[in-house]
Design a protein around this motif. Sequence first.
Motif, PDB file in Angstrom:
ATOM      1  N   ALA A   1       0.835  -1.203   0.000  1.00 25.40           N
ATOM      2  CA  ALA A   1       0.000   0.000   0.000  1.00 25.40           C
ATOM      3  C   ALA A   1       0.874   1.260   0.000  1.00 25.40           C
ATOM      4  CB  ALA A   1      -0.933  -0.006   1.202  1.00 25.40           C
ATOM      5  N   GLN A   2       1.954   1.214   0.773  1.00 23.88           N
ATOM      6  CA  GLN A   2       2.852   2.372   0.813  1.00 23.88           C
ATOM      7  C   GLN A   2       3.546   2.573  -0.534  1.00 23.88           C
ATOM      8  OE1 GLN A   2       5.295   1.261   4.202  1.00 23.88           O
ATOM      9  NE2 GLN A   2       4.292   2.801   5.490  1.00 23.88           N
ATOM     10  N   ARG A   3       3.950   1.471  -1.149  1.00 22.20           N
ATOM     11  CA  ARG A   3       4.619   1.554  -2.455  1.00 22.20           C
ATOM     12  C   ARG A   3       3.673   2.164  -3.489  1.00 22.20           C
ATOM     13  NH1 ARG A   3       4.198  -2.104  -6.261  1.00 22.20           N
ATOM     14  NH2 ARG A   3       3.583  -3.719  -4.771  1.00 22.20           N
ATOM     15  N   ALA A   5       1.143   4.103  -2.947  1.00 22.05           N
ATOM     16  CA  ALA A   5       0.935   5.507  -2.598  1.00 22.05           C
ATOM     17  C   ALA A   5       2.089   6.368  -3.103  1.00 22.05           C
ATOM     18  CB  ALA A   5       0.785   5.658  -1.086  1.00 22.05           C
ATOM     19  N   VAL A   6       3.316   5.839  -2.982  1.00 23.57           N
ATOM     20  CA  VAL A   6       4.502   6.569  -3.457  1.00 23.57           C
ATOM     21  C   VAL A   6       4.450   6.714  -4.980  1.00 23.57           C
ATOM     22  CG1 VAL A   6       7.004   6.441  -3.742  1.00 23.57           C
ATOM     23  CG2 VAL A   6       5.963   5.961  -1.519  1.00 23.57           C
ATOM     24  N   CYS A   8       1.787   6.691  -6.933  1.00 19.48           N
ATOM     25  CA  CYS A   8       0.725   7.638  -7.285  1.00 19.48           C
ATOM     26  C   CYS A   8       1.180   9.076  -7.053  1.00 19.48           C
ATOM     27  CB  CYS A   8      -0.546   7.345  -6.496  1.00 19.48           C
ATOM     28  SG  CYS A   8      -1.411   5.833  -7.009  1.00 19.48           S
ATOM     29  N   GLU A  57      -5.838   6.412  -7.453  1.00 17.73           N
ATOM     30  CA  GLU A  57      -6.078   5.260  -6.566  1.00 17.73           C
ATOM     31  C   GLU A  57      -7.282   4.433  -7.024  1.00 17.73           C
ATOM     32  OE1 GLU A  57      -3.571   8.117  -4.426  1.00 17.73           O
ATOM     33  OE2 GLU A  57      -5.423   8.299  -5.588  1.00 17.73           O
ATOM     34  N   TYR A  68       7.486  -2.434  -9.657  1.00 25.26           N
ATOM     35  CA  TYR A  68       8.546  -2.068  -8.723  1.00 25.26           C
ATOM     36  C   TYR A  68       9.574  -1.139  -9.368  1.00 25.26           C
ATOM     37  CZ  TYR A  68       6.713  -5.787  -5.762  1.00 25.26           C
ATOM     38  OH  TYR A  68       5.899  -6.565  -4.973  1.00 25.26           O
TER      39      TYR A  68
END
Length: 206
Positions: A1-3, A5-6, A8, A57, A68
């Motif tokens: 989720a953090q990845r 968010a980064v 986006c 999102e 990645y």
Amino acid sequence: AQRIAVICAMIREEGLRILDWGEAQEDWQARVLSLRAWRTAENWPDVRETQLLATLEDWLAPYLLHCYKLSELQKLDLNQVLHSILPWELSQKLPVLAPAKMEVPTGSMIKLSYSTDGSKVEMAVRLQEVFGITETPSVNEGRNKVVMHLLSPGYKPVQITQDLKSFWNKTYFEVRKDLLSRYPRHHWPDDPLTAEAVRGAKKRPK
């Protein structure tokens, strides 16, 4: 989720171009936005860049699960991703109401160019390929006529019209004089409505 968010956040900063966003995606945008302007009762989505960036999102995040690297991000099938934005019913209507290309009498599929505000739809096509068309082509169930950019065999502008019938009846004969001198190997018929449409040179009858 953090990845995700980064990612986006990075796309919002850099813009959609970082996704290998190109002409095909801009064309899709303009078609959808034209229908949004023309058919307000059907809830066509707002797909302007500002809105797409604000809702990453919702429409893009599901496709970022295995991204990645920047190279992986740029390999996303954007056509498939964008297709998922439209409800199924609207996705079926899109190619019918606002086709990306239109067939002319020669069988050529000519690209249509839409404006994002729905103000006009344009087609650039060689004059000889539309011999025999009596009515101006249209989209959106006949409600929006196409602006025809008629070109010479050398793809030079000859006439811009949204009234093909009037062009054949009035202006064509003046244009024909110039084309006869500039392109003598090509056939410029007296009656363009009954003439055969051609892609290349058709020698003038002796």
